[in-house]
Design a protein around this motif. Sequence first.
Motif, PDB file in Angstrom:
ATOM      1  N   GLY A 165       0.823  -1.208   0.000  1.00  0.00           N
ATOM      2  CA  GLY A 165       0.000   0.000   0.000  1.00  0.00           C
ATOM      3  C   GLY A 165       0.853   1.252   0.000  1.00  0.00           C
ATOM      4  N   ILE A 166       1.967   1.245   0.790  1.00  0.00           N
ATOM      5  CA  ILE A 166       2.865   2.408   0.843  1.00  0.00           C
ATOM      6  C   ILE A 166       3.458   2.669  -0.537  1.00  0.00           C
ATOM      7  CG2 ILE A 166       5.088   3.195   1.761  1.00  0.00           C
ATOM      8  CD1 ILE A 166       4.333   1.862   4.401  1.00  0.00           C
ATOM      9  N   ILE A 167       3.894   1.600  -1.229  1.00  0.00           N
ATOM     10  CA  ILE A 167       4.476   1.768  -2.573  1.00  0.00           C
ATOM     11  C   ILE A 167       3.444   2.346  -3.539  1.00  0.00           C
ATOM     12  CG2 ILE A 167       5.451   0.523  -4.527  1.00  0.00           C
ATOM     13  CD1 ILE A 167       6.693  -1.418  -2.523  1.00  0.00           C
ATOM     14  N   THR A 168       2.213   1.834  -3.460  1.00  0.00           N
ATOM     15  CA  THR A 168       1.157   2.322  -4.354  1.00  0.00           C
ATOM     16  C   THR A 168       0.882   3.810  -4.107  1.00  0.00           C
ATOM     17  OG1 THR A 168       0.145   0.140  -4.415  1.00  0.00           O
ATOM     18  CG2 THR A 168      -1.232   2.000  -5.068  1.00  0.00           C
ATOM     19  N   LEU A 169       0.753   4.206  -2.820  1.00  0.00           N
ATOM     20  CA  LEU A 169       0.482   5.606  -2.510  1.00  0.00           C
ATOM     21  C   LEU A 169       1.645   6.498  -2.916  1.00  0.00           C
ATOM     22  CD1 LEU A 169      -1.162   5.202   1.023  1.00  0.00           C
ATOM     23  CD2 LEU A 169      -2.318   5.590  -1.163  1.00  0.00           C
ATOM     24  N   GLY A 170       2.871   5.980  -2.840  1.00  0.00           N
ATOM     25  CA  GLY A 170       4.022   6.773  -3.240  1.00  0.00           C
ATOM     26  C   GLY A 170       4.088   7.008  -4.734  1.00  0.00           C
ATOM     27  N   GLN A 171       3.500   6.112  -5.499  1.00  0.00           N
ATOM     28  CA  GLN A 171       3.523   6.241  -6.958  1.00  0.00           C
ATOM     29  C   GLN A 171       2.423   7.163  -7.487  1.00  0.00           C
ATOM     30  OE1 GLN A 171       3.219   2.174  -8.183  1.00  0.00           O
ATOM     31  NE2 GLN A 171       5.422   1.758  -7.858  1.00  0.00           N
ATOM     32  N   ASP A 172       1.489   7.616  -6.633  1.00  0.00           N
ATOM     33  CA  ASP A 172       0.365   8.461  -7.071  1.00  0.00           C
ATOM     34  C   ASP A 172       0.801   9.912  -7.127  1.00  0.00           C
ATOM     35  OD1 ASP A 172      -2.186   9.230  -7.808  1.00  0.00           O
ATOM     36  OD2 ASP A 172      -2.798   9.507  -5.706  1.00  0.00           O
ATOM     37  N   SER A 173       1.628  10.218  -8.087  1.00  0.00           N
ATOM     38  CA  SER A 173       2.059  11.601  -8.286  1.00  0.00           C
ATOM     39  C   SER A 173       1.245  12.209  -9.423  1.00  0.00           C
ATOM     40  CB  SER A 173       3.557  11.641  -8.610  1.00  0.00           C
ATOM     41  OG  SER A 173       3.827  10.863  -9.772  1.00  0.00           O
ATOM     42  N   GLU A 174       1.515  13.479  -9.720  1.00  0.00           N
ATOM     43  CA  GLU A 174       0.774  14.131 -10.798  1.00  0.00           C
ATOM     44  C   GLU A 174       1.037  13.414 -12.122  1.00  0.00           C
ATOM     45  OE1 GLU A 174       1.591  18.230 -11.032  1.00  0.00           O
ATOM     46  OE2 GLU A 174       0.997  18.674  -8.959  1.00  0.00           O
ATOM     47  N   GLY A 175      -0.019  13.147 -12.831  1.00  0.00           N
ATOM     48  CA  GLY A 175       0.105  12.476 -14.128  1.00  0.00           C
ATOM     49  C   GLY A 175      -0.027  10.975 -14.044  1.00  0.00           C
ATOM     50  N   SER A 176      -0.058  10.427 -12.811  1.00  0.00           N
ATOM     51  CA  SER A 176      -0.197   8.969 -12.703  1.00  0.00           C
ATOM     52  C   SER A 176      -1.649   8.587 -12.983  1.00  0.00           C
ATOM     53  CB  SER A 176       0.195   8.507 -11.297  1.00  0.00           C
ATOM     54  OG  SER A 176      -0.721   9.010 -10.337  1.00  0.00           O
TER      55      SER A 176
END
Length: 607
Positions: free
Chosen positions: A83-94
């Motif tokens: 879950g931490i990895i997924t939330l970290g990947q939610d940047s602008e444009g994702s």
Amino acid sequence: MIKKLVKLNFRNKLFLIYAFFVVVILTVIATIYFTQSNRSLISSERQTLRYNAEQIGSRFDDTIARMDHAIEFLLSDINALDGIITLGQDSEGSKIPPAYLNEASSKVRKTLHSYFMEKHFYRVVYFNQNGYVIANNNRDEAQLNSEVTMEDLEWVELASNRRGQSKLIGLHTDDWGLQTQPTVFSLVKEVQGASLGYIEVQYLESELAETIVKPEDQSNIMLFTNDGQLLFAAENFDNLEHYREIALSSQDVVADYVNPATGTREMVALYHSDKAETVMIAIEDYRDIRSRQMLEMSFMVVTWIIIAVLSIVFVWIFAVRLTRPIKQIETLIEQTEISNIDQKLKLDKSVASDEIISLYRSYRGLMKRLADSIEKEKQSAALQMQAQFDTLQAQINPHFIYNILNVISQRSLMAEDELTCEICGSLADILRYSTSTKHKVSTIEEEMTYLEKYCFLLKTRYQHRFEYTSDIDDSIKDTLLPKLTLQQLIENSVSHGFSNTPEVMKVKICGWIENDMVYVCMHDNGQGFSEGKIQELEARFCEFCETYQSGGKIPDLEIGGMGLFNTYARLYLLYKGDLIFELSNDDGAKILIGVKSDSSRMISQGD
């Protein structure tokens, strides 16, 4: 009346002199004791303070370890880490679907709401650069302010770029509180990976005191991080910067400092924790130490007064008793016996009459003449015993030399070889040992060394027909025996125990200690003693004892066949009633010698 006044003056003088000395001695002893006691108290306080600092620091280390464990617990959970990895990947444009993001938040939140997290910590928060904030304590007054961003957190930079190492943040207000913002300290760790965020574990300042400070901890404490941030203070201290400087500049020592704010002298102990990156300071005010010193001094003064009073009373009674010297001399004369002939009476000649002095001198002269007579009688008895001992000792040496010389002659006639040299060397050692008159007794260890050489010569003479073994306990090797005692036993066995027999002569010497008795036993496989021979020897033994005890002359000993009787006589002169000497048959001749171990030690001291 005049005599009474003289006696009274003497008693008073004696009392005053002794009382003065008692007071002086007690004062000196009390002063020395108080000085040493103060030093001991200071040393004890230093050790106690160091111990308190180490114990409290160790408890805080345990608290930090639990906080670090909470972080590792979250990161070790596969679902939470996913879950931490997924939330970290939610940047602008994702283009991550919202459902995936909600599921990722639920995974992290589920782990944060575990029993371990809820029980031990005020709040555990995960947050990242993308604005996600997830905490386990989001109820009532601890409601989470999700609008807080990383830019609002002044301490984030301290926890960044530490390569997976956690960072301890000192006391600060809870940045995530919406309604209340209590004072907490935090352990923060940056999750390794691109923009994966941070995990913060918060601990309330109010609960820290209950965790690390126990009722038995009497010293005041302060806790700083290695960079000087205050983590805990047991009370409000004056001049906090003063203690911060001590924490940052000192090692693990106990030293004295003067508080510049109060001017008081303080004892300070430091404990550095490399694991928690903290410095624990334990502080003891010297005013508290001095109060304990005064309490101890009060107790000592009371004790001094009691001892002084009792001592003065004793001196008074003693002085009164010394005014009756005539009665003491009479009692002493009536009770004098041989056992207490050296007993003396202290008489003050400066106040005693001529009659008392004359009576005392006559008594001492009589006792001296009697003591001299007793001492002369003891010396005469000792000289007689020594002469008798020397007579018996001198009869032993020549007895076996003939056989040894015969062996040397036979070997020399046969051939020149190294064995002859060994025989000559052994014989020289034997002669040197046997003819030495420096000591009349030898230890069993020395006797066994001599016996080994003697048996070597016997082995050379009889070849395969002679076998010798020994088993001597190391604990008895210092026991004393008359010289050549063991050699006499072997010689008697070889000379009389194997007459007219071609069998192999087997002789064994063994020694041990049992019930404070040291035993030495010689056993062979020869023909043994005849019943008449044992009775004859025992009769001669008894006759010798009776003659010696009655003060008569020791009977003359014949050189031929006198070995066992000679051995017994020398042992008896040395040990008297503490001697055991038994002759018996047990598949051959058996001779048992026993002496008390404490008797041997007394002889050794007397020698």
